[in-house]
Design a protein around this motif. Structure first.
Motif, PDB file in Angstrom:
ATOM      1  N   GLY A 155       0.829  -1.209   0.000  1.00  0.00           N
ATOM      2  CA  GLY A 155       0.000   0.000   0.000  1.00  0.00           C
ATOM      3  C   GLY A 155       0.860   1.255   0.000  1.00  0.00           C
ATOM      4  O   GLY A 155       0.603   2.201  -0.756  1.00  0.00           O
ATOM      5  N   ILE A 156       1.912   1.242   0.807  1.00  0.00           N
ATOM      6  CA  ILE A 156       2.806   2.409   0.863  1.00  0.00           C
ATOM      7  C   ILE A 156       3.502   2.604  -0.486  1.00  0.00           C
ATOM      8  O   ILE A 156       3.598   3.725  -0.996  1.00  0.00           O
ATOM      9  CB  ILE A 156       3.851   2.235   1.996  1.00  0.00           C
ATOM     10  N   VAL A 157       3.962   1.500  -1.077  1.00  0.00           N
ATOM     11  CA  VAL A 157       4.669   1.594  -2.369  1.00  0.00           C
ATOM     12  C   VAL A 157       3.741   2.183  -3.441  1.00  0.00           C
ATOM     13  O   VAL A 157       4.122   3.095  -4.192  1.00  0.00           O
ATOM     14  CB  VAL A 157       5.181   0.196  -2.803  1.00  0.00           C
ATOM     15  N   ILE A 158       2.500   1.689  -3.503  1.00  0.00           N
ATOM     16  CA  ILE A 158       1.555   2.185  -4.514  1.00  0.00           C
ATOM     17  C   ILE A 158       1.265   3.673  -4.283  1.00  0.00           C
ATOM     18  O   ILE A 158       1.317   4.488  -5.214  1.00  0.00           O
ATOM     19  CB  ILE A 158       0.238   1.367  -4.485  1.00  0.00           C
ATOM     20  N   THR A 159       0.992   4.047  -3.025  1.00  0.00           N
ATOM     21  CA  THR A 159       0.668   5.440  -2.708  1.00  0.00           C
ATOM     22  C   THR A 159       1.817   6.370  -3.056  1.00  0.00           C
ATOM     23  O   THR A 159       1.626   7.416  -3.698  1.00  0.00           O
ATOM     24  CB  THR A 159       0.329   5.574  -1.199  1.00  0.00           C
ATOM     25  N   PRO A 176      -3.155  15.481   3.710  1.00  0.00           N
ATOM     26  CA  PRO A 176      -4.004  16.415   2.975  1.00  0.00           C
ATOM     27  C   PRO A 176      -3.350  17.753   2.617  1.00  0.00           C
ATOM     28  O   PRO A 176      -3.872  18.492   1.804  1.00  0.00           O
ATOM     29  CB  PRO A 176      -5.178  16.653   3.934  1.00  0.00           C
ATOM     30  N   PHE A 177      -2.185  18.068   3.204  1.00  0.00           N
ATOM     31  CA  PHE A 177      -1.509  19.328   2.888  1.00  0.00           C
ATOM     32  C   PHE A 177      -0.235  19.095   2.086  1.00  0.00           C
ATOM     33  O   PHE A 177       0.655  19.941   2.059  1.00  0.00           O
ATOM     34  CB  PHE A 177      -1.153  20.093   4.179  1.00  0.00           C
ATOM     35  N   SER A 178      -0.120  17.915   1.432  1.00  0.00           N
ATOM     36  CA  SER A 178       1.152  17.566   0.787  1.00  0.00           C
ATOM     37  C   SER A 178       1.476  18.485  -0.389  1.00  0.00           C
ATOM     38  O   SER A 178       2.650  18.785  -0.630  1.00  0.00           O
ATOM     39  CB  SER A 178       1.126  16.106   0.334  1.00  0.00           C
ATOM     40  N   PRO A 209      -2.946  11.360  -3.524  1.00  0.00           N
ATOM     41  CA  PRO A 209      -2.370  10.057  -3.149  1.00  0.00           C
ATOM     42  C   PRO A 209      -2.902   9.434  -1.857  1.00  0.00           C
ATOM     43  O   PRO A 209      -2.864   8.224  -1.709  1.00  0.00           O
ATOM     44  CB  PRO A 209      -0.868  10.365  -3.027  1.00  0.00           C
ATOM     45  N   ASP A 210      -3.396  10.246  -0.927  1.00  0.00           N
ATOM     46  CA  ASP A 210      -3.832   9.685   0.351  1.00  0.00           C
ATOM     47  C   ASP A 210      -5.340   9.485   0.441  1.00  0.00           C
ATOM     48  O   ASP A 210      -5.856   9.185   1.523  1.00  0.00           O
ATOM     49  CB  ASP A 210      -3.362  10.586   1.494  1.00  0.00           C
TER      50      ASP A 210
END
Lengths: 291, 445
Positions: A105-109, B65-67, A218-219
């Motif tokens: 998940g971290i790699v994809i994000t 959210p602030f990236s 991304p998040d």
């Protein structure tokens, strides 16, 4: 006492929100219920689907093409991950599976962040569905109603495939008794891949369908992942009908709390989850063993 | 035993006399030198600047959210250090006569805060321990700024806060080692209110969307305070967590509140998302949109079709580069390097480094205490915002506050010409009276 229009609006919204949550949670529960794999890359795959849908939409200008191709691309990514990595972890403890999928998940994000940056992308609502529907005192965006329809169709399709088809029968047999299925000349690994692909396809449909509603960054999947787990836990770990029921329960809890104060809607959701776990540890429709 | 005791007593007496002589010697030294020796070690000073370089620890949100705002800010810092080390500010900032600061090249490290206090504290602590950072900087959340301000005071290192708007930063949570340049939520609301009264009229009903942290709450309080006299009332206040993925439940309440003005206090991607969703719920159809602290990427993400007619205040907009040579250098070089016009997080980073470099040159020392004395002196500094100065009592930069209006698509002269600068309010007219800030500034020692 809050105005009637507001109560009606929120109750109706709870239904639609429930459908959306059920769709997002269904991918998780298909994989968990049939393969016994806890997929912590679920949120990242949702994000990937939203980006995939956005890219296809930018290229073609067609929402339907974006929905189909975006979901299929996500499914393809899921299959690639399953064949190369996840397939080696089915027999490993849950802790190992969680570490692997969390890392994936971290790699994809971060790959998405590296490629597209942190600024949110906007996928427009299809022109045909860009208005708001007024029914009595309720004003509701047409596109959200369309997403509810997409969710209902996708969930029905998954249900029929898993529980009322010959393929579904083989899938469930392979999960219950791999050796017997192999003796009958069927490849269990291929069946597992199909199930994983189906779960990721459901996430893919959810990601693209919700793309025009959310801000694609991304998040974005992280928060949906939290809600997906709550839906799955309320409905019953690994139970497909449970995920649907869990979605609707979660939707109503969120919207009914919001009538008084939306700030407490998440708190209420978790509180109800805790109560359900205390009273019925397997969730509302959960049963012992895989389904 | 007695002999040993006598020996010990003699040694103690000798040590005492040495100490007295040293103190007498110190007192006999000229004032400036005495002060310098007495304050020889202050946090990372002088260890951090013994070589040919000085290190700056930059912490910005690169995830969460602030990236996007964090990345913009990082690019602003990078450009500032590049200009500082290459001498591009020489001739523009009077204090700077050569490359670098006090002849030292500025090096820096960047860490991700995730917009949360804990990772920010960990990152800056690492910079202090491993790199002997002489300056801490960067942010995009008032909650993070407050936490880093406390760290700065504890470690006795200067902190030039990045974007942070909460009144608390220079109010109840003010710190002697922390300085803030962004207009506070109070300043934004005070600058904005007269324009809103004129353009939107009096006696309006307002729906507020408020993020549940220090920035959101002070923004709400400031807006209510300055719009009350215009007869504006609160129709509904919807408090939401940071990073909400779906604002629909909040927006339904707003849609049913009967409000004719929608004041959105959310930040970063949250702001773009909530405005986008508000549109689909029909909230913007007959309702004016106000984003008091105008978010950098809002118009770029949503387009002028959505942002036309909105009102807000911000730190800096690229058109302000036309009348200021430092701002022009910033906008032109940033555009050439990154292929887009800089937003205000990048500008805050860039302008903060101008001020710090000038203050160090004035102090002729990197010693944080001497630099703080310069920053507190009230003597104006030449920056990309024009002549500005810090107020000693709360460490708020007294600087102009631009009030903006979202342009219609037909009014835009270029693809990124989203806003019109309606008015620039002088900082001294926007800043709260010092006694109202509740700032109790600590001692330097």
């Amino acid at each position: 006492m809050p105005p009637t229009a507001l109560i009606l609006s929120q109750v109706f919204h709870g239904l639609v929100l429930g459908g959306m949550l059920a769709l997002v949670g269904s991918g998780l529960t298909i994989i968990l219920g049939t393969l016994g794999l806890v997929n912590f890359a679920h949120g990242a795959l949702f994000t990937f689907a939203a980006y995939a849908g956005w890219i296809v939409y930018e290229q073609t200008g067609s929402y339907l093409v974006a929905l189909v191709i975006g979901a299929l691309l996500t499914c393809a990514l899921g299959l690639a991950i399953e064949r190369t990595l996840i397939s080696r972890f089915y027999q490993r403890p849950h802790e190992d599976q969680i570490l692997l999928t969390f890392g994936l998940g971290i790699v994809i994000t971060e790959a998405l962040r590296w490629q597209f940056g942190g600024v949110g992308k906007t996928m427009p609502v299809p022109e045909l569905l860009s208005g708001a529907l007024r029914v009595g005192p309720i004003i509701y965006p047409e596109y959200r109603l369309a997403v509810f329809g997409i969710a209902a169709l996708a969930l029905l399709g998954c249900y029929l495939l898993l529980y009322h088809s010959r393929l579904g029968l083989i899938v469930r047999a392979a999960i219950e008794d791999t050796v017997m299925v192999r003796m009958l000349g069927l490849r269990a690994s291929r069946i597992r891949s199909m199930v994983f692909g189906l779960g990721v396809l459901a996430v893919g449909v959810a990601g693209v369908a919700l793309g025009p509603i959310v801000s694609i960054y991304p998040d974005v999947g992280a928060r949906f992942m939290v809600h997906s787990f709550v839906v799955v836990v309320i409905g019953g770990l690994g139970s497909f009908p449970g995920a649907i029921l869990g979605g609707f329960v979660a939707g109503q809890i969120q919207t009914l709390t919001s009538i008084f104060d939306p700030a407490y809607s998440d708190l209420m959701l978790f509180l109800v989850m805790v109560i359900i776990l205390a009273v019925r540890p397997r969730g509302l429709l959960g049963v012992e063993g895989r389904q | 035993m007695n002999g040993n005791h006598d020996q010990g007593s003699r040694r103690q007496r000798r040590d005492l006399m040495k100490f007295a002589a040293l103190n007498a010697g110190l007192l006999a030294l000229p004032g400036g030198l005495r002060e310098a020796m007495a304050q020889a070690t202050v946090g990372p000073f002088p260890d951090g600047v013994k070589g040919d370089t000085a290190f700056v620890g930059v912490s910005v949100p690169l995830t969460g959210p602030f990236s996007a705002e964090g990345k913009d800010q990082q690019l602003g810092f990078e450009l500032a250090f590049e200009h500082l080390n290459s001498g591009k500010w020489v001739g523009l900032i009077p204090e700077l006569k050569a490359k670098g600061v006090l002849g030292k090249r500025i090096e820096f490290g960047v860490a991700d805060t995730e917009a949360k206090p804990e990772p920010a504290i960990q990152a800056q602590t690492r910079f202090l321990r491993n790199n002997k950072a002489i300056l801490m900087t960067g942010c995009y959340s008032s909650a993070v700024t407050v936490a880093l301000g406390k760290l700065a005071t504890r470690e006795k290192v200067l902190y030039m806060a990045g974007p942070a708007g909460s009144d608390d930063v220079t109010g109840k949570d003010c710190q002697r080692f922390s300085f803030r340049s962004q207009p506070s939520t109070y300043m934004a609301a005070k600058a904005l209110a007269p324009v809103l009264a004129e353009k939107l009229g009096k006696g309006r009903k307002v729906a507020y969307l408020v993020p549940d942290y220090t920035f959101g709450h002070t923004q709400f309080n400031a807006m209510v305070r300055f719009t009350e006299s215009m007869g504006w009332t609160v129709a509904t206040k919807q408090v939401c967590p940071i990073g909400t993925a779906d604002y629909s439940t909040y927006l339904l309440n707003i849609a049913n509140s009967g409000a004719d003005v929608f004041v959105n206090c959310t930040v970063g991607n949250d702001c773009s998302l909530s405005v986008k969703q508000a549109r689909t719920f029909g909230v913007l159809k007959n309702t004016a949109l106000v984003v008091p602290t105008l978010q950098p990427f809002l118009a770029q993400q949503l387009g002028a079709e959505v942002t036309q007619g909105l009102w807000g205040a911000m730190d800096f907009w690229w058109t302000m580069g036309a009348n200021n040579p430092i701002a022009k250098l910033f906008v032109d070089d940033f555009l050439a390097k990154h292929k887009y016009k800089p937003y205000w997080p990048a500008h805050i980073a860039y302008s903060q480094m101008q001020i710090w470099a000038a203050a160090v040159e004035r102090a002729r020392s990197f010693n944080p205490i001497e630099v703080i004395k310069q920053l507190e002196s009230g003597k104006p500094m030449t920056t990309s915002l024009g002549e500005v100065y810090y107020r000693a009592g709360d460490h708020q930069l007294i600087r102009p506050v631009p009030v903006m209006r979202g342009k219609k698509p037909s009014e835009m002269k270029s693809p990124d010409d989203y806003y019109e600068l309606v008015q620039t309010v002088p900082g001294k007219d926007a800043v709260p009276p010092l006694e109202e800030t509740n700032c109790k500034m600590g001692d330097l020692a």
